[in-house]
Design a protein around this motif. Structure first.
Motif, PDB file in Angstrom:
ATOM      1  N   ILE A  27       0.864  -1.187   0.000  1.00 55.71           N
ATOM      2  CA  ILE A  27       0.000   0.000   0.000  1.00 55.71           C
ATOM      3  C   ILE A  27       0.895   1.230   0.000  1.00 55.71           C
ATOM      4  CG2 ILE A  27      -1.771   1.309   1.230  1.00 55.71           C
ATOM      5  CD1 ILE A  27      -2.742  -1.307   2.439  1.00 55.71           C
ATOM      6  N   TYR A  28       0.606   2.171  -0.894  1.00 57.96           N
ATOM      7  CA  TYR A  28       1.386   3.409  -0.985  1.00 57.96           C
ATOM      8  C   TYR A  28       0.429   4.600  -1.008  1.00 57.96           C
ATOM      9  CZ  TYR A  28       5.107   0.236  -2.482  1.00 57.96           C
ATOM     10  OH  TYR A  28       6.027  -0.774  -2.541  1.00 57.96           O
ATOM     11  N   GLN A  29       0.956   5.749  -0.625  1.00 58.32           N
ATOM     12  CA  GLN A  29       0.194   7.002  -0.712  1.00 58.32           C
ATOM     13  C   GLN A  29       1.073   8.040  -1.398  1.00 58.32           C
ATOM     14  OE1 GLN A  29      -1.586   8.278   2.983  1.00 58.32           O
ATOM     15  NE2 GLN A  29      -2.296  10.235   2.121  1.00 58.32           N
ATOM     16  N   PRO A  30       1.131   8.002  -2.733  1.00 55.25           N
ATOM     17  CA  PRO A  30       2.027   8.919  -3.454  1.00 55.25           C
ATOM     18  C   PRO A  30       1.614  10.373  -3.389  1.00 55.25           C
ATOM     19  CG  PRO A  30       0.663   7.681  -4.994  1.00 55.25           C
ATOM     20  CD  PRO A  30       0.406   7.102  -3.645  1.00 55.25           C
ATOM     21  N   PRO A  32      -1.142  13.341  -1.289  1.00 53.74           N
ATOM     22  CA  PRO A  32      -1.877  13.508  -0.026  1.00 53.74           C
ATOM     23  C   PRO A  32      -3.288  12.945  -0.064  1.00 53.74           C
ATOM     24  CG  PRO A  32      -0.715  15.526  -0.595  1.00 53.74           C
ATOM     25  CD  PRO A  32      -0.592  14.621  -1.778  1.00 53.74           C
ATOM     26  N   ASP A  33      -3.925  12.926  -1.247  1.00 47.73           N
ATOM     27  CA  ASP A  33      -5.309  12.472  -1.351  1.00 47.73           C
ATOM     28  C   ASP A  33      -5.448  11.254  -2.271  1.00 47.73           C
ATOM     29  OD1 ASP A  33      -4.713  13.710  -3.734  1.00 47.73           O
ATOM     30  OD2 ASP A  33      -6.031  15.428  -3.400  1.00 47.73           O
ATOM     31  N   GLU A  34      -4.434  10.397  -2.309  1.00 43.45           N
ATOM     32  CA  GLU A  34      -4.445   9.292  -3.263  1.00 43.45           C
ATOM     33  C   GLU A  34      -3.778   8.061  -2.672  1.00 43.45           C
ATOM     34  OE1 GLU A  34      -1.994   8.897  -7.282  1.00 43.45           O
ATOM     35  OE2 GLU A  34      -3.695  10.303  -7.482  1.00 43.45           O
ATOM     36  N   LEU A  35      -4.407   6.894  -2.850  1.00 41.99           N
ATOM     37  CA  LEU A  35      -3.857   5.615  -2.415  1.00 41.99           C
ATOM     38  C   LEU A  35      -3.594   4.728  -3.623  1.00 41.99           C
ATOM     39  CD1 LEU A  35      -5.894   4.369   0.702  1.00 41.99           C
ATOM     40  CD2 LEU A  35      -3.509   5.105   0.652  1.00 41.99           C
ATOM     41  N   ALA A  36      -2.572   3.903  -3.510  1.00 38.79           N
ATOM     42  CA  ALA A  36      -2.279   2.886  -4.516  1.00 38.79           C
ATOM     43  C   ALA A  36      -2.146   1.552  -3.800  1.00 38.79           C
ATOM     44  CB  ALA A  36      -1.001   3.221  -5.275  1.00 38.79           C
ATOM     45  N   LEU A  37      -3.018   0.582  -4.149  1.00 42.47           N
ATOM     46  CA  LEU A  37      -2.999  -0.746  -3.550  1.00 42.47           C
ATOM     47  C   LEU A  37      -2.464  -1.736  -4.573  1.00 42.47           C
ATOM     48  CD1 LEU A  37      -4.940   0.831  -1.664  1.00 42.47           C
ATOM     49  CD2 LEU A  37      -6.317  -1.250  -1.488  1.00 42.47           C
ATOM     50  N   LEU A  38      -1.365  -2.412  -4.244  1.00 39.03           N
ATOM     51  CA  LEU A  38      -0.812  -3.433  -5.117  1.00 39.03           C
ATOM     52  C   LEU A  38      -1.440  -4.771  -4.745  1.00 39.03           C
ATOM     53  CD1 LEU A  38       1.178  -1.110  -5.602  1.00 39.03           C
ATOM     54  CD2 LEU A  38       3.013  -2.790  -5.708  1.00 39.03           C
ATOM     55  N   CYS A  39      -2.138  -5.361  -5.710  1.00 41.77           N
ATOM     56  CA  CYS A  39      -2.893  -6.586  -5.449  1.00 41.77           C
ATOM     57  C   CYS A  39      -2.416  -7.700  -6.371  1.00 41.77           C
ATOM     58  CB  CYS A  39      -4.385  -6.360  -5.675  1.00 41.77           C
ATOM     59  SG  CYS A  39      -5.062  -4.956  -4.775  1.00 41.77           S
ATOM     60  N   TYR A  40      -2.336  -8.906  -5.815  1.00 40.33           N
ATOM     61  CA  TYR A  40      -2.015 -10.077  -6.624  1.00 40.33           C
ATOM     62  C   TYR A  40      -3.282 -10.912  -6.734  1.00 40.33           C
ATOM     63  CZ  TYR A  40       0.237 -14.263  -8.401  1.00 40.33           C
ATOM     64  OH  TYR A  40       0.591 -15.330  -9.193  1.00 40.33           O
ATOM     65  N   ALA A  41      -3.808 -11.017  -7.973  1.00 35.15           N
ATOM     66  CA  ALA A  41      -5.055 -11.739  -8.183  1.00 35.15           C
ATOM     67  C   ALA A  41      -5.042 -12.396  -9.550  1.00 35.15           C
ATOM     68  CB  ALA A  41      -6.251 -10.785  -8.068  1.00 35.15           C
ATOM     69  N   ASN A  42      -5.601 -13.594  -9.617  1.00 33.93           N
ATOM     70  CA  ASN A  42      -5.717 -14.321 -10.889  1.00 33.93           C
ATOM     71  C   ASN A  42      -4.370 -14.476 -11.584  1.00 33.93           C
ATOM     72  OD1 ASN A  42      -8.597 -14.524 -10.624  1.00 33.93           O
ATOM     73  ND2 ASN A  42      -8.740 -12.379 -11.313  1.00 33.93           N
ATOM     74  N   GLY A  43      -3.327 -14.659 -10.801  1.00 33.87           N
ATOM     75  CA  GLY A  43      -2.023 -14.942 -11.362  1.00 33.87           C
ATOM     76  C   GLY A  43      -1.249 -13.744 -11.854  1.00 33.87           C
ATOM     77  N   GLU A  44      -1.688 -12.536 -11.556  1.00 36.21           N
ATOM     78  CA  GLU A  44      -0.950 -11.347 -11.992  1.00 36.21           C
ATOM     79  C   GLU A  44      -1.098 -10.227 -10.967  1.00 36.21           C
ATOM     80  OE1 GLU A  44      -2.507  -9.501 -15.547  1.00 36.21           O
ATOM     81  OE2 GLU A  44      -4.419 -10.549 -15.316  1.00 36.21           O
TER      82      GLU A  44
END
Length: 622
Positions: A27-30, A32-44
């Motif tokens: 999880i990153y917050q690049p 002040p008002d934005e999140l980035a969630l790195l997810c591993y799903a369905n093999g990618e």
């Protein structure tokens, strides 16, 4: 805002297909008002973006990676604590609202399985990201809302989460003609739909009017209410997602949507593999436009302030020059006092004497210091003469440097005005840093503005290519984008027999007309190159612009001159008006690279010149 209820529905459907059951790895917050969630799903791996930006709030998958702050913000740390490592078990839209709820299954501090809810509210300036515990209480929000801001709906840690109040509008699936006809008949029909029907933004409201068989901006009285209601129901049920970018008739990117729009007057760009890909393209370009405008504005302010500083310095230097040029007058006054010591006594404030150096024998009144003796007054004038004479050369040198610096800054102003992309501005920023106007890092702190720093060999920089066109006769024309590129084109890339063009005494780009050895240059190509030089100058909007041109071998750069500053001779002058109707080449698209030259790609630079024999930066040397 184009991110309406239908766009949210399309995004939620895509996220369910690609992320459901996936694990949140980072999880990153690049921003002040934005999140980035790195997810591993369905093999990618996927990157889920959730933004609460006041103008660009959205939810979608993204391929754009942003630089993260060195220290994670508090909300980012909290998200990592509660949901990092968890699995996405549900993704849903709240009714027809622009609200996305993401249920994340994870373990609490004791290792017990719990489900947290991440709520993304896409509501313009009221957008927010809120994390809820299993009891529905707020763990925290990316933007906390206190009672002073909204006494009906606080978003603070520990409080129960209260959903945004319902709009009170009509469900579009239940829209009927009589209900829509109750609005003011003089109101635009699309506005009546927008105000009365839930889930439709301005774009779809206009589309409903169009599908009802009326112009998109027609008043309600001119639209069949039953057909309008049918169009509203049709749009509410539509799920034939066809993501597209929408351009206005002038070709500027304006909007996006996930449904085909019949009323849109401009071009639509479709063919995107997913809704997220379309949103990524739209908001990526919007962010680049904002960065472009922000960087250009900051650089323009810097250059404007520096130019004002140099103008003030020039004014003071010109006053000093005028004083220094009066040295001979001091010498004359000293000699006349010496010749008339017999008629001067201490205490006199002035003396009237005959000017022996004037053939007509005119009289001169010389001011005196009453505290000094006659001989001391003469010595005082001699001292003024010596000081003025010794400072004259230094002042003239300083004045020439200031004029050259002002000419350089005026050229940079033109380059900034005509820059068309972020790489163009980055080249200017690097140039200003190398010239000492930008302090980047500790090595530049305390440096004097305008004092050049070591620029390095430039190998570490991504180099821009010049604008490249072909004349009506097929000859290649190069146009410098900035000062450093002007230097490179003129001094390193161009051949001696090529023709060099520049507006006379006006800041602008260097233009090179490639001339094959032994070939006579057609007059039409010369005129087109001159028109391009006028167009890429400060005189773009003027008529009868003077443009000097000469063979490249007659152009040279003085030692120590600033980027883009050259001198030339053996030139001719043309007067052209940069009118696209007269010179179609001005409206022709250009490539970003020199093709077919057999030479290595040029680097960046930017542009000024001066006439031969003029001091660098003097009038006539932009």
């Amino acid at each position: 805002m184009a991110f309406d209820s239908k766009v949210m529905a399309a995004v939620v459907e895509e996220l369910n297909q690609r992320l459901l059951g996936g694990r949140i790895s980072k999880i990153y917050q690049p921003e002040p008002d934005e999140l980035a969630l790195l997810c591993y799903a369905n093999g990618e791996n996927h990157r889920l973006l959730l933004s609460a930006h006041p103008r660009h709030a959205r939810v979608h998958l993204t391929q754009i990676e942003k630089r993260n702050p060195p220290t994670p913000p508090m909300f980012c740390m909290l998200m990592r604590k509660y949901v990092e490592g968890g699995r996405i078990v549900a993704i849903e839209q709240a009714g027809r609202d622009r609200i996305c709820r993401i249920a994340i299954r994870n373990a609490d501090e004791l290792g017990n399985p719990v489900t947290y809810l991440l709520v993304a509210e896409v509501m313009g300036k009221h957008s927010n990201l809120v994390l809820l515990n299993p009891q529905g209480r707020i763990i925290d929000a990316i933007r906390r809302i206190t009672e002073e801001v909204n006494r009906h709906r606080e978003l603070l840690p520990g409080l129960p989460y209260i959903a945004p109040p319902p709009t009170g509008k009509l469900d579009p699936a239940a829209a009927t003609g009589p209900v829509l006809a109750q609005a003011d008949p003089d109101l635009p029909a699309w506005q009546a739909v927008l105000e009365r029907v839930d889930g439709l933004g301005p774009l779809l409201s206009r589309e409903a009017v169009c599908r009802a068989g009326a112009p998109a901006d027609a008043p309600l009285r001119a639209v069949d209410p039953d057909r309008l209601a049918a169009a509203v129901r049709e749009l509410a049920d539509a799920r034939d997602w066809s993501p597209r970018l929408l351009y206005d008739p002038q070709g500027r990117l304006k909007e996006f949507h996930v449904l085909p729009l019949r009323h849109w007057p401009g071009r639509a760009e479709d063919g995107f593999p997913s809704v997220s890909a379309c949103l990524d393209a739209y908001f990526g370009r919007r962010a680049e436009e904002e960065r472009f405008l922000s960087l250009r504005g900051s650089l323009a302010r810097l250059v404007r302030d520096e130019a004002a500083r140099v103008r003030r310095k020039l004014k003071a230097q010109e006053e000093s020059l005028a004083t220094a040029e009066s040295a001979e007058a001091y010498r004359l006054q000293a000699e006349l006092i010496t010749a008339n010591l017999w008629q001067i006594t201490k205490g006199m404030t002035e003396v009237r004497v005959v000017n022996y150096y004037d053939p007509e024998g005119s009289e001169m009144v010389i001011p005196l210091d009453p505290a000094l003796s006659p001989s001391e007054n003469a010595q005082a004038y001699y001292r003024r003469y010596q000081r003025a004479r010794s400072g004259l050369a230094a002042i003239q040198e300083q004045l020439a440097r200031s004029r050259a610096e002002l000419a350089y800054l005026e050229q940079v102003e033109v380059t900034l005005e005509q820059a068309e992309s972020l790489p163009d501005l980055e080249e200017v920023r690097r140039e200003l840093a190398a010239e000492g106007y930008l302090r980047e890092g500790a090595s530049r702190r305390g440096s004097e503005p305008g004092r050049r720093q070591a620029a390095g060999d430039g190998k570490e920089q991504a180099l821009q290519r010049p604008i490249t066109l072909r004349s009506s006769d097929g000859l290649e024309i190069w146009i410098g984008r900035n000062n450093r590129q002007n230097d490179y084109l003129t001094l390193k890339l161009a051949s001696p027999q090529d023709l060099w063009f520049h507006t006379k005494e006006i800041p602008g780009s260097h233009v090179i007309l490639r001339v094959p050895p032994g070939k006579e240059v057609p007059e039409r190509s010369i005129l087109e190159a001159a028109a391009l030089a006028a167009y890429h100058s400060k005189a773009r909007q003027s008529s009868g612009v003077p443009v000097d041109y000469t063979a490249r071998k007659h152009v040279r750069k003085p030692a120590g001159a600033r980027p883009g500053m050259v001198i030339y001779d053996n030139h001719k002058t043309l007067w052209v008006t940069p009118d696209p109707e007269r010179f179609p080449i001005l409206g022709r698209g250009w490539s970003d690279g020199v093709q077919g030259t057999g030479r290595h790609d040029p680097e960046s630079g930017g542009g000024d010149h001066r006439r031969d024999g003029h001091p660098e930066g003097a009038p006539g040397s932009p």
